[in-house]
Design an enzyme around this catalytic site. Sequence first.
Site, PDB file in Angstrom:
ATOM      1  N   ARG A  32       0.825  -1.207   0.000  1.00 31.05           N
ATOM      2  CA  ARG A  32       0.000   0.000   0.000  1.00 31.05           C
ATOM      3  C   ARG A  32       0.865   1.266   0.000  1.00 31.05           C
ATOM      4  O   ARG A  32       1.785   1.392  -0.789  1.00 31.05           O
ATOM      5  CB  ARG A  32      -0.983  -0.052   1.160  1.00 31.05           C
ATOM      6  CG  ARG A  32      -2.051  -1.146   0.982  1.00 31.05           C
ATOM      7  CD  ARG A  32      -3.113  -1.095   2.046  1.00 31.05           C
ATOM      8  NE  ARG A  32      -4.270  -1.911   1.684  1.00 31.05           N
ATOM      9  CZ  ARG A  32      -5.343  -2.023   2.444  1.00 31.05           C
ATOM     10  NH1 ARG A  32      -5.404  -1.385   3.608  1.00 31.05           N
ATOM     11  NH2 ARG A  32      -6.363  -2.766   2.064  1.00 31.05           N
ATOM     12  N   SER A  33       0.610   2.206   0.910  1.00 25.74           N
ATOM     13  CA  SER A  33       1.284   3.505   0.815  1.00 25.74           C
ATOM     14  C   SER A  33       2.755   3.486   1.192  1.00 25.74           C
ATOM     15  O   SER A  33       3.448   4.487   0.976  1.00 25.74           O
ATOM     16  CB  SER A  33       0.555   4.547   1.672  1.00 25.74           C
ATOM     17  OG  SER A  33      -0.634   4.956   1.029  1.00 25.74           O
ATOM     18  N   ALA A  34       3.254   2.385   1.711  1.00 29.88           N
ATOM     19  CA  ALA A  34       4.712   2.285   1.867  1.00 29.88           C
ATOM     20  C   ALA A  34       5.385   2.354   0.498  1.00 29.88           C
ATOM     21  O   ALA A  34       6.576   2.654   0.400  1.00 29.88           O
ATOM     22  CB  ALA A  34       5.092   0.996   2.585  1.00 29.88           C
TER      23      ALA A  34
END
Length: 396
Positions: free
Chosen positions: A74-76
């Site tokens: 995801r946003s990593a």
Amino acid sequence: MEIQGEVAEGYEAVREAFVRNFEVLGDRGAAVAVYRDGRRVVDLWAGTKDAGPAAGAGGVGGGSWTADTAQVVRSATKGVAAVVPLLLHQRGLLDLDAPVASYWPEFKAGGKEHARVRDLLAHRAGVPALDRGLTPAQAVDGHSGARAVAAQRALWEPGTAHGYHAQTYSWLLSELVARVTGGTSLGQWLAREVTGPLGLDFWIGLPEAPARSGRVGRVAPVEPPQSAGALKIRPRRNVSEAYADPASLTRRAFAAIDPLPDENAPEYRAAELPASAGIGTARALAGLYAALLSDTQDGTRLFTPETTALAGTELSSGPDRVLVVNTRFGPGYMLHGPASPLLSPSSFGHPGRGGSLAFADAEAGIGFGYVTNALAKSVTADPRAQALVRAVRSSL
């Protein structure tokens, strides 16, 4: 719980915290890796990569988590993607103080003519949401997203405030990189210049058969938050209320793709969405951040000391118009703070909604990566990731 891998002497606390994540905090399949001064000191994995019925029709691959199991983070992904514009800047190809429209003329529409590249990277561009969300098919087609954010009116004067560009960051950064590189996509550039040469198992745009595996089944399906019943994680009340309000900027920002795509579907895994669809191992995440700080075993260092310092430079801080908490951002990276505690004030990196976390700490020489398939409803400070960070801190 049988834990695989190893830790160097002095880092036993990280193993203990990793075990507790499974026994107490409900982890299902996960991995954590830590580098210090270019040397790997933690490399652990455990659990199962089979999310069962929760995987959806596109889910593949069951069985035990292995050393090379990869995961949607995801946003990593945003922190990995940020390596690309900063390397372009380091090579003199991208001016962070230039207007975005100087590279991408169409972007000046809707009051965005003065938005600078650094505003885009630090969530200050003013387009965290779209007046009309894109379908999952439009989100991954390679052109609808760029057209939508270019045409979108700014929701505030760019550069005057910040708010997390949860989904729109994909199309903003992808199109900027394509314009600067003469049409090379961000995922392709990353693979050619960074992850490929370093031998890192991380992709923004998963190839049909990831290198060194020969089969897509090495990617663990994600388990939706509502199925992760053992995770005792509750978001803050004001954040929950913002997500529940269809008119809120919070809800609208995350609904820039509507409905949310199936993260286990092959077409999503193959998409180049640098805000959310990166896939890789904890070892690759930690290794990448380690290479930003110091020489790797083959003598490669990605960032100069000046670029490392730039990565940790605060560009945004205070109330976040989307996440409704105080956040801090550098150029593409979330910085240490109450919303996302990292190792120290010298840390820069990015969490992924649901649990994943990766960062570098310049002072301690640390590269850290944690991935999980038991996704929680947390957006930033996941208790499992934070337990591991505390254990690393106690080991230094």
